[in-house]
Design an enzyme around this catalytic site. Structure first.
Site, mmCIF file in Angstrom:
data_model
loop_
_atom_site.group_PDB
_atom_site.id
_atom_site.type_symbol
_atom_site.label_atom_id
_atom_site.label_comp_id
_atom_site.label_asym_id
_atom_site.label_seq_id
_atom_site.Cartn_x
_atom_site.Cartn_y
_atom_site.Cartn_z
ATOM 1 N N LYS A 198 46.556 46.394 49.747
ATOM 2 C CA LYS A 198 47.239 45.441 48.954
ATOM 3 C C LYS A 198 46.956 46.132 47.615
ATOM 4 O O LYS A 198 46.052 45.683 46.668
ATOM 5 C CB LYS A 198 46.795 44.012 48.863
ATOM 6 C CG LYS A 198 47.873 43.217 48.428
ATOM 7 C CD LYS A 198 47.530 41.816 47.786
ATOM 8 C CE LYS A 198 46.988 42.174 46.235
ATOM 9 N NZ LYS A 198 47.870 42.157 45.358
ATOM 10 N N GLY A 251 38.564 44.661 40.622
ATOM 11 C CA GLY A 251 39.158 43.551 39.794
ATOM 12 C C GLY A 251 38.152 42.728 39.244
ATOM 13 O O GLY A 251 37.102 43.058 38.725
ATOM 14 N N GLY A 256 36.889 38.357 42.705
ATOM 15 C CA GLY A 256 35.617 38.992 43.506
ATOM 16 C C GLY A 256 34.922 37.817 44.187
ATOM 17 O O GLY A 256 34.521 37.872 45.375
ATOM 18 N N GLU A 274 33.870 45.980 42.825
ATOM 19 C CA GLU A 274 33.580 46.634 41.532
ATOM 20 C C GLU A 274 34.388 45.800 40.560
ATOM 21 O O GLU A 274 35.766 45.613 40.505
ATOM 22 C CB GLU A 274 34.194 48.080 41.524
ATOM 23 C CG GLU A 274 33.865 48.797 40.318
ATOM 24 C CD GLU A 274 35.055 48.985 39.176
ATOM 25 O OE1 GLU A 274 34.868 48.037 38.332
ATOM 26 O OE2 GLU A 274 35.625 49.738 39.359
#
Length: 507
Positions: A198, A251, A256, A274
């Site tokens: 995505k 992001g 997250g 990350e």
């Protein structure tokens, strides 16, 4: 600009104001080897940040489309040939894909330039070659996935196998559309996984193009699927899907955390994150001031500050602080902001109106909290999402601009006296993604690099990335590593096999 998945002729057109607008060839979802409309028939707009104008209408994936993509990926994993190919065969396909990326580099750099406001020249000489290099690095790893022989007590023979984890969901951000795609996809492919990507809704164009190139390279249908859409719909469906084995995300910390919650509430899938950063750049008295200013400017203004490792907190030792500040302001004023397709431009527009307004909001917060604005801080240009390179001084550690990730061209300049103070200030953050050190003193470089809580520390350099150098964060900058052979661990399971050997003379 086409609105189908058909391949066009690659020509670019001149947009308003003489801007170059690349041809958009692929705008549909890519599922099971085919470009298809969204099940709902819905589309969304992707815009050119140079003007705010619509570049294309993109098929908008939601849960129904993610279900189809995951189904295709599962079928390709359970019954397809990709996980069952030899590593050598997978590597040949991946190297072919790298060849195609190189062959289409100019066109792909233009797509990222128009979709994300990235500099066209740097896209051609950095992003595209780095993407091909990433593919080739992991192509070389595909036939080097080894288990271990075990010395098992008793009359047994033991060994381990490293097997692909299965269907991987990949959710990538908008700041480096190409690099983030291959940072996640390359090791997953090498491991033998199948993938549903995505891309960020702001920058879906190059990801769809890479799906097309993957098919041309011989990646079997269902192995790579691309489903552009929005986080609360397509992203949430992917992270909570019961048939996805792992999610790799880059992001914000906020998203997250939501992905981890979705994974926990669904099938306890593996998650690697990350996330954000608030990286310190620490400049000591013995540094070459001109070099330090150039490096610090690059660390925060590169890619218009839209980079997770931006060195936005610049700490300068008191002996050179005044000289550094003067030269940093001069450098910022000479940093040319403009059309990213112009080779003379240093910095393009922020990716979209939301990010543009977010950066300006943080600049206002900085002023309101008592920081002194030395230069920049304003929009520039008649249209589009351009912001001047901005420098604050008189910044305190507790200020919002010193603690929160801005993701824009905003430098906070601060002074320190001792090495110990610099280390304490550098670690005064919830993040721990990267840090920079500028000094000629090897002892200081070693002491500080071992003391700073960050996943990557650059000494007398910045943005020195390499496929062989693991990359990831400490603290709220996430967990798991991209790049390096260690990244393969995210996409592999370890299986232990123990066989009875009752008549063995060795035990």
């Amino acid at each position: 600009m086409g609105s189908t998945g058909d391949c066009g002729n690659g020509k670019a057109a001149a947009g308003g104001g003489g801007l170059v607008v690349p041809e958009i060839k692929f705008t549909k979802l890519f599922i099971n080897g085919e470009f298809v409309d969204a099940a709902s028939g819905k589309t969304f707009k992707t815009r050119d940040p140079r003007t705010g104008d619509v570049l294309a209408h993109i098929a908008e994936a939601d849960k129904a489309d993610v279900d189809l993509a995951v189904k295709a990926a599962r079928e390709a994993f359970e019954h397809g040939k990709w996980p069952r190919m030899s590593g050598y065969e997978r590597s040949r396909v991946m190297n072919k894909l790298a060849d195609l990326v190189e062959q289409h580099a100019d066109e792909l750099a233009a797509l990222d330039g128009a979709d994300a406001g990235k500099l066209l020249t740097l896209g051609k000489i950095i992003d595209m070659p780095a993407a091909a290099q990433m593919l080739r690095y992991y192509a070389g790893a595909a036939d080097k996935i080894h288990g271990e022989s075990l010395r098992v007590a008793g009359k047994y023979q033991g060994y381990t196998l490293r097997e692909p984890i299965g269907v991987v969901g990949v959710i990538i951000p908008w700041n480096f559309p190409t690099m983030m795609f291959f940072l996640k996809v390359s090791p997953a492919l090498a491991a033998g996984c199948t993938i549903v990507v995505k891309p960020a809704e702001q920058t879906p164009l190059s990801a769809l193009y890479y799906a097309h190139l993957a098919k041309l390279a011989g990646v079997p249908d269902g192995v790579i699927n691309v489903v552009p859409g929005f986080g609360p719909t397509a992203g949430a469906a992917l992270s909570s899907h019961m048939d996805v084995d792992s999610v790799a995300f880059t992001g914000s910390a906020e998203i997250g955390r939501a992905i981890m919650e979705s994974a926990a509430r669904s099938n306890l899938k593996n998650v690697s994150l990350e996330l954000g950063g608030k990286s310190p750049m620490i400049v000591f008295d013995d540094a070459d001031v001109d070099m330090a200013v150039s490096l610090s400017s690059l660390a925060v203004f590169f890619n218009k500050g839209e980079i997770c490792v931006a060195g936005s907190r610049v700490y300068v030792q008191e002996g050179i602080y005044d000289e550094f500040v003067k030269k940093a302001v001069e450098a910022a004023k000479n940093w040319k902001v403009g059309d990213p397709f112009d080779a003379a431009t240093n910095m393009g527009p922020q990716v979209d109106k939301v990010q543009f307004e977010r950066v300006l909001k943080y600049i206002e917060i900085g002023k309101n909290e008592g920081a002194t604005l030395l230069t920049g801080g304003k929009p520039t240009g008649d249209k589009g999402y351009y912001i001047e390179p901005t420098i604050f001084v008189d910044v305190k550690e507790e200020m919002t601009i010193a603690q929160e990730e801005i993701f824009g061209p905003v430098m906070s300049l601060m002074k320190f006296k001792t090495v110990e103070e610099a280390i304490e200030k550098a670690n005064c953050t919830k993040y721990g993604l990267a840090a920079g050190i500028v000094t000629k003193n090897l002892n200081i470089a070693n002491m500080v690099s071992r003391s700073v809580r960050a996943g990557t520390v650059w000494v007398n350099c910045y943005f020195a990335f390499d496929p062989d150098a693991p990359f990831g964060g400490y603290k709220m900058s996430g967990f798991g590593r991209d790049q390096g052979m260690v990244a393969m661990d995210k996409y592999l399971q370890v299986k232990t096999v123990i066989t009875a050997v009752p008549d063995s003379p060795w035990y």
